[in-house]
Design a protein around this motif. Structure first.
Motif, PDB file in Angstrom:
ATOM      1  N   LEU A 504     -10.568   2.502   9.642  1.00  0.00           N
ATOM      2  CA  LEU A 504      -9.354   1.845   9.054  1.00  0.00           C
ATOM      3  C   LEU A 504      -8.614   2.576   8.633  1.00  0.00           C
ATOM      4  N   PRO A 505      -8.929   3.272   7.493  1.00  0.00           N
ATOM      5  CA  PRO A 505      -8.527   3.760   6.915  1.00  0.00           C
ATOM      6  C   PRO A 505      -7.501   5.385   7.224  1.00  0.00           C
ATOM      7  N   GLU A 739     -10.307  -7.565   9.900  1.00  0.00           N
ATOM      8  CA  GLU A 739     -10.067  -6.532   9.454  1.00  0.00           C
ATOM      9  C   GLU A 739      -8.451  -5.963  10.060  1.00  0.00           C
ATOM     10  N   ILE A 743      -4.985  -6.922   8.623  1.00  0.00           N
ATOM     11  CA  ILE A 743      -3.681  -5.174   8.427  1.00  0.00           C
ATOM     12  C   ILE A 743      -2.447  -5.882   8.702  1.00  0.00           C
ATOM     13  N   VAL A 757      -4.866  -1.947   3.786  1.00  0.00           N
ATOM     14  CA  VAL A 757      -5.592  -1.503   4.360  1.00  0.00           C
ATOM     15  C   VAL A 757      -7.103  -1.411   3.031  1.00  0.00           C
TER      16      VAL A 757
END
Length: 788
Positions: A504-505, A739, A743, A757
């Motif tokens: 995700l980052p 998540e 986001i 994030v």
């Protein structure tokens, strides 16, 4: 029907070619696979009309970081899906006199290649400036090379065996990695190619047939003649789609045999049920693994012989036939009689029930666990003697826990036929107390396989009544809740979380996310931690309002703290339901009432979440959520299509309509009934509202910690939407899905990607996963206090 002396194929020899020809046929499952592949391919085509999303590009960048030293190796792999590969595979098959396989490979490969080229020309390239693919800035869809290699693997599998399928599967994965590493396609293109190849290869099985699909009287006659059984006549019995094919055989010696064809592996209780059992119930006794249908047939014959030698009445095993290019055959002596469910209830007397328990005692004394004691696997002959059938799932050398699971399954099966009271009474008359206590330990909803519990309507409530009645008759308390988490579950969660939290980052850059964390305000992060604990208090208040009977506040709060461990580490929150139901059972609630209270609590949370979403989205202050949200037309059509199909399934299939709509109406009535009691309504809906708002405040506190410019109300609404939608995923705690939705929601209200994030990952760690630690300690404490 086939009579003795008839040649199955007009030839006198049993050559491999004739046996292969006899086994060629079609299966309904192949048509279903074609439909599934077509639906998924259509979905991927619609998604291909949308520009590549950041997650897809992040996956591609990770694969392109593979060291480029073996560059020619990846190029050579990509050639495995070219015209050259199609010609080579067809030529090799023809050289080894596999004429049919060679022709089908050439045809399937050419058709797959042509379909891929047509789709590419119709859709055109996907514009992606970040991918160094020729031509620069565009990539086609789908991946032709992947489609071809998958199609060839699917077509050749039935002809060349399981080894070829495994090699083809590994080669297909390597080709996918190769084309992505070389930048020829995007991940969606590789997935589309695999679906195209799978669908096309399976379509050729439907059109032309494939070995191993057909089991007819002539195939059975051929195999029995080779085994020396001298069949006189063969009659196919009633065929059920998901059951083995059976034949009645009369031999030249006057014997009557029953032949069972094991078409596919049956040693499973359903993938979803098995996954939930593995994650949510360490007490569930797993069935031994087998490798092939022939291994399964041999296993059933072996255990049947052991059981017969131990005095258990079961049909004698005559032969096992390893039919080449066809499913294996199990040949048994025929026993005249009727299955237990087919008997009128008046004919099932106590003497028969006692005889059934006596047979099960002999089976257990022999160290054998049957593992499939459905009522239909009890046969009653003309002398009212019970026989045991169907040792497919059996386990020789079973330990005490497996044998106790057998008795639990038998209790459920007999209760579905003669009722709970008669079943328990007969078991108490015959079985020793220690075996009944062990069986009581295994009478949990996740311990009993679905094939057993589904025999009677309202099987969950019948199971609860069976547990309570057996506990009363034996003077033993209903077993408490064991830890729902296994070491494998923890390892799996950690691996999945590591992958998600590293991927995700990539949406905004790992460096920027780490820099935002270093500059975060720790005071706001402490507030986020407090919101996670306060949310547990709100959940306890909501649970108090769910019950028509008074619940002790402090013990209810302690159970909700422990539910932070059981509910967040099991798929679909199964542990949350389990711990609350067991807690209320220990307080004296009937299981049906305990389940109803827990479902009412979840329904109230869902209703409050829906109201928050509607008010939030259409209020003036939050209109930019809708304004900034850009849903592609193709994605909208896909969503509408899925919704229409789902509604059609729910309202068009009576069984589904009765199960879903009936349950929803019942829960809605309970919700409206609560409104007639102001105190309960305030606790139930107020606690639900407090739980959602406080949990959303945890996300807002994490946004404030990194100095993001946002609206607190908007952040809370985004949390409610994301938490509700994300938890529809079957992963524990909605891991990954929550998540991703959060986001996307924060981006829709204008929060920068880095801040979104960072805040989402931090809030999930501090407010959702951190309370698991005190939940573990509280769970152990409640176990020692016998609260659960």
């Amino acid at each position: 029907m086939v009579q003795r002396g008839e040649s199955p194929d007009g030839e006198g020899s049993a050559s491999p070619e004739s046996r292969l020809r006899l086994s060629i046929g079609r299966r309904p499952r192949d048509l279903l696979r074609v439909l599934v592949a077509g639906a998924l391919l259509t979905l991927s085509v619609l998604l291909a009309l949308v520009p590549a999303n950041p997650v897809e590009l992040a996956i591609l960048r990770q694969l392109q970081r593979i060291p480029a030293v073996p560059g020619p190796f990846w190029v050579a792999l990509s050639w495995c899906g070219s015209w050259v590969a199609i010609a080579v595979v067809a030529a090799v098959a023809l050289y080894f006199k596999k004429i049919r396989a060679g022709l089908l490979c050439g045809a399937a490969g050419a058709v797959t290649w042509g379909l891929a080229e047509v789709i590419q020309s119709v859709l055109g390239p996907r514009p992606v400036s970040a991918v160094p693919a020729p031509p620069p800035g565009s990539v086609p869809f789908p991946a032709t090379e992947v489609a071809v290699v998958v199609a060839l693997t699917v077509v050749t599998g039935p002809y060349l065996g399981s080894v070829t399928r495994r090699i083809g599967g590994v080669l297909s994965v390597l080709v996918v990695v190769a084309v992505l590493h070389l930048g020829l396609y995007l991940p969606l293109g590789a997935a589309g190619g695999a679906l195209l190849g799978w669908g096309t290869g399976t379509l050729f099985h439907v059109l032309a047939g494939a070995p191993g699909r057909k089991v007819s009287e002539r195939v059975v006659q051929r195999e029995l003649e080779l085994a020396g059984c001298a069949p006189e006549s063969i009659v196919a019995l009633r065929y059920r789609l998901f059951e083995p094919r059976e034949f009645a055989v009369r031999t030249a010696g006057g014997d009557t045999l029953r032949v069972k064809s094991v078409r596919r592996m049956r040693r499973r209780a359903g993938l979803l049920h098995g996954f939930r059992r593995w994650n949510a119930s360490p007490d569930a006794q797993e069935e031994p693994r087998l490798s092939t249908p022939h291994h399964e047939t041999e296993h059933e014959a072996y255990v049947g012989l052991l059981a017969e030698r131990s005095g258990v009445r079961t049909p004698s095993v005559v032969q096992v036939c390893d039919a080449k290019f066809a499913p294996p055959l199990l040949v048994l002596r025929h026993v005249d009689g009727r299955r237990l469910p087919d008997l009128p209830r008046s004919e099932i007397d106590d003497e028969l029930l006692d005889a059934i328990w006596t047979q099960l005692t002999l089976l257990a004394d022999a160290g054998i666990a049957h593992h499939d004691l459905r009522a239909k696997n009890f046969l009653v002959d003309g002398e009212d003697r019970p026989w045991l059938l169907g040792f497919t799932f059996s386990h020789a050398g079973a330990d005490a826990a497996h044998r106790a699971q057998d008795l639990a399954d038998a209790l459920v099966s007999l209760a579905s036929v003669v009722g709970v009271e008669r079943t328990v009474s007969s078991a108490v008359r015959v079985l020793p107390a220690e075996r009944l206590e062990a069986a009581l330990e295994q009478l949990g909803p996740l311990n009993v396989p679905r094939r057993i519990s589904a025999q009677a309507p309202k099987g969950r409530y019948r199971l609860a009544a069976l547990r309570e009645t057996l506990a009363d008759r034996t003077g033993v308390a209903v077993p408490g809740l064991r830890s729902p988490v296994r070491p494998g579950t923890v390892i799996g969660l950690l691996l999945i979380a590591a992958g998600i939290y590293l991927l995700l980052p990539e949406l905004s850059g790992m460096g920027r996310v780490l820099d935002a964390l270093r500059r975060a305000d720790w005071a706001w992060l402490a507030v986020a931690v407090l919101t996670g604990l306060l949310a547990t208090l709100m959940s306890s208040i909501s649970m108090l309002g769910s019950s028509p009977n008074a619940l002790p506040f402090w013990r209810t709060l302690a159970v909700q703290v422990a539910a932070g461990f059981t509910g967040r580490t099991t798929p679909s929150g199964a542990g949350f339901f389990a711990i609350n139901v067991v807690f209320m059972e220990r307080l004296g609630f009937r299981r049906s009432l305990a389940v109803g209270v827990t479902m009412l609590n979840q329904a109230a949370v869902g209703a409050v979440a829906f109201v928050i979403c509607v008010i939030g989205l259409f209020s003036g202050g939050l209109s930019r959520i809708v304004q900034n949200l850009r849903i592609p037309t193709s994605a909208l059509f896909v969503a509408l299509g899925v919704l229409v199909v789902a509604v059609g399934v729910v309202f068009g299939i009576p069984a589904v309509r009765k199960r879903i709509v009936g349950s929803a109406v019942e829960v809605a009535r309970e919700l409206f009934a609560v409104l007639r009691h102001p105190v309960r309504a305030a606790l139930l809906f107020g606690g639900s509202l407090g739980y959602l708002v406080v949990s959303g405040a945890g996300l807002a506190a994490c946004l404030a910690a990194i100095s993001a410019d946002f609206s607190w109300v908007s952040a809370i609404v985004v949390f409610v939407i994301g938490n509700t939608l994300g938890h529809l995923a079957p992963s524990p705690g909605g891991l990954g899905a929550v998540e991703a939705v959060l986001i996307a929601g924060l981006g829709a209200i204008g929060v920068p990607p880095t801040a979104a994030v960072t805040a989402v990952l931090t809030s999930r760690l501090l407010t959702y996963w951190l309370p698991v630690l005190p939940g573990i300690a509280m769970f152990r404490y409640l176990q020692h206090r016998h609260t659960i």
